[in-house]
Scaffold this active site. Structure first.
Site, PDB file in Angstrom:
ATOM      1  N   THR A   1      12.542  43.205  18.793  1.00 50.56           N
ATOM      2  CA  THR A   1      11.111  44.213  18.067  1.00 50.56           C
ATOM      3  C   THR A   1      12.402  45.446  18.259  1.00 50.56           C
ATOM      4  O   THR A   1      12.092  45.849  17.174  1.00 50.56           O
ATOM      5  CB  THR A   1      10.425  43.962  18.065  1.00 50.56           C
TER       6      THR A   1
ATOM      7  N   ASP B   1      16.827  37.921  17.040  1.00 49.75           N
ATOM      8  CA  ASP B   1      15.344  37.433  17.513  1.00 49.75           C
ATOM      9  C   ASP B   1      15.955  36.369  18.885  1.00 49.75           C
ATOM     10  O   ASP B   1      16.194  35.672  18.434  1.00 49.75           O
ATOM     11  CB  ASP B   1      14.635  37.149  16.472  1.00 49.75           C
ATOM     12  N   SER B   2      13.725  36.866  19.882  1.00 51.93           N
ATOM     13  CA  SER B   2      14.577  35.807  20.867  1.00 51.93           C
ATOM     14  C   SER B   2      14.083  34.341  20.272  1.00 51.93           C
ATOM     15  O   SER B   2      14.369  34.005  21.317  1.00 51.93           O
ATOM     16  CB  SER B   2      13.375  36.681  22.379  1.00 51.93           C
ATOM     17  N   SER B   3      13.540  34.643  20.043  1.00 53.20           N
ATOM     18  CA  SER B   3      13.143  32.527  19.353  1.00 53.20           C
ATOM     19  C   SER B   3      14.509  32.052  18.713  1.00 53.20           C
ATOM     20  O   SER B   3      14.049  30.962  18.737  1.00 53.20           O
ATOM     21  CB  SER B   3      12.679  32.743  17.990  1.00 53.20           C
TER      22      SER B   3
ATOM     23  N   ASP C   1       9.344  37.447  22.376  1.00 52.78           N
ATOM     24  CA  ASP C   1       8.635  36.282  22.272  1.00 52.78           C
ATOM     25  C   ASP C   1       9.752  35.076  23.228  1.00 52.78           C
ATOM     26  O   ASP C   1       8.857  33.734  24.034  1.00 52.78           O
ATOM     27  CB  ASP C   1       9.527  35.522  21.157  1.00 52.78           C
TER      28      ASP C   1
ATOM     29  N   THR D   1       0.222  23.263  35.725  1.00 48.60           N
ATOM     30  CA  THR D   1      -0.579  23.142  34.835  1.00 48.60           C
ATOM     31  C   THR D   1      -0.689  23.899  33.304  1.00 48.60           C
ATOM     32  O   THR D   1       0.328  24.881  33.606  1.00 48.60           O
ATOM     33  CB  THR D   1      -1.735  24.009  35.828  1.00 48.60           C
ATOM     34  N   GLN D   2      -1.529  23.709  32.821  1.00 48.55           N
ATOM     35  CA  GLN D   2      -1.486  24.228  31.190  1.00 48.55           C
ATOM     36  C   GLN D   2      -2.424  25.488  31.864  1.00 48.55           C
ATOM     37  O   GLN D   2      -2.459  26.980  30.588  1.00 48.55           O
ATOM     38  CB  GLN D   2      -2.661  23.741  30.262  1.00 48.55           C
ATOM     39  N   CYS D   3      -3.679  25.828  33.230  1.00 46.14           N
ATOM     40  CA  CYS D   3      -4.152  27.217  32.876  1.00 46.14           C
ATOM     41  C   CYS D   3      -2.552  27.742  32.808  1.00 46.14           C
ATOM     42  O   CYS D   3      -1.705  28.145  34.164  1.00 46.14           O
ATOM     43  CB  CYS D   3      -4.452  26.777  34.660  1.00 46.14           C
TER      44      CYS D   3
END
Ligand code: ASP
Length: 344
Positions: A15, A59-61, A92, A278-280
């Site tokens: 961006t 774009d970094s994606s 991103d 972990t998802q945390c």
């Protein structure tokens, strides 16, 4: 004698260097020359600044392991001529690239600072100028001994410098888009830039070694309540799959349903390494603390402590490229090599 620091700017896209197409309003990348025109302040910064750019800013994606290697090689190519490097990159996937670079650049003793912005550089309330200018200043900063203040890969965004392989993108809109929940901020920019030396990696006296291979035969599977063992089985039959990072609940837990455990067991029987992250957003995996993670330990699932998914993915791709077997991978994952997790 010229005692100004010299900094190389590597422009990959994002961006920061985009402009809004007046017809459609869609953001498109602009080339480096246009980007530099938008920041006349660059002429006044007290560093010798040179720049290189990807032929096609992206774009970094759209960036992946081959691009990470490309950036690492670019740094290697210019390493001796510059005191520091600033990589302009979309936010991103910046945390993935920063993690990957930390592993690819072994023996790094100069700053590699990734930055970008949430608003394009030409827009009126943009965060791009401050991010870019301060990132350049940090990349050129030296300590009293004349050594780089930040001899590691870091992300600079909205007044904060964070260790690259500890960073996660936490917000899609706020200027303060990044956090490193399990590691202190390396520096904070206000009137002065305040560095926290105790949080910054020590200077590495070794010569730089640029690694140039990542093994992409890795997948990330996020567990969710109700996950179907059949779906898991299906996802893991991909030929050639070498490792799966399971993002788990809380301190590293998952379902105990026999069919779910069986799906993991059959992956292990095909010598697919399983890793537990972990998802945390903060905190660490403590495999075996609850019954719901005991089976993981029995199956030889590799616990990844307080690593981010981004760092675990990059480190796994990096280590697998070194042709380690699953055993070797487990051993190497248990040792921090670039400050990517905390040993307790
Ligand atoms: N989509 C953009 C990118 O990552 C977003 C940004 O730069 O912040 O390239």
């Amino acid at each position: 004698m010229n005692d100004r620091a010299s900094v190389l700017l590597i422009y990959t896209g994002g961006t920061i260097g985009m402009w809004a197409d007046p017809r459609t309003g869609v953001l498109r990348p602009m080339d480096l020359a246009h980007l530099e025109e938008q920041v006349p302040e660059l002429q006044r910064i007290k560093v010798n600044l040179e720049s290189v750019a990807f032929d096609r800013p992206m774009d970094s994606s759209d960036l992946g392991p081959l691009d990470w290697v490309r950036i690492a090689r670019e740094i290697g190519k210019h390493y001796d001529r510059f005191d520091g490097f600033v990589i302009l990159h979309g936010s991103d996937t910046m945390a993935y690239t920063a993690s990957a670079l930390s592993f690819l650049l072994e023996g790094l003793s100069k700053p590699v600072i990734l930055t970008g912005s949430q608003l394009p550089i030409g827009t009126i309330r943009t965060d791009a100028k401050e991010n870019l200018i301060t990132a350049i200043e940090i990349a050129g900063a030296k300590d009293d001994l004349g050594r780089p203040m930040v001899p590691e890969v870091a992300v600079y965004f909205e007044y904060r410098l964070l260790r690259g392989n500890r960073t996660v993108k936490v917000h899609a809109e706020r200027f303060e888009a990044f956090r490193s929940p399990n590691w202190p901020v390396l520096a904070e920019a206000g009137v002065h830039i305040r560095y926290d030396r105790s949080a910054i990696l020590p200077f590495d006296p070794r010569a730089l070694k640029v690694h140039d291979h990542m093994d992409q035969r890795v997948a990330v599977i996020r567990l969710f309540p109700g996950i179907s063992p059949a779906w898991l089985d299906h996802a893991m039959i991909l030929p050639d799959l070498k490792a799966v990072i399971l993002t788990t609940f809380g301190s590293g837990n998952g379902p105990t349903e026999p069919a779910f455990i069986q799906a993991l067991r059959s992956a292990r029987e095909r010598d697919i390494a399983l890793l537990n992250v972990t998802q945390c957003v903060g905190g660490r995996v403590e495999q075996g603390r609850y019954t719901t993670s005991r089976a993981f330990t029995e199956l030889g699932v590799i616990p990844c402590a307080d690593m981010t998914v981004e760092a675990a993915l990059a480190k796994t791709m990096f280590l697998l490229a070194g042709n380690r077997g699953t055993e070797g991978l487990a051993q190497a994952m248990a040792t921090p090599i670039r400050g990517e997790f905390t040993l307790i």
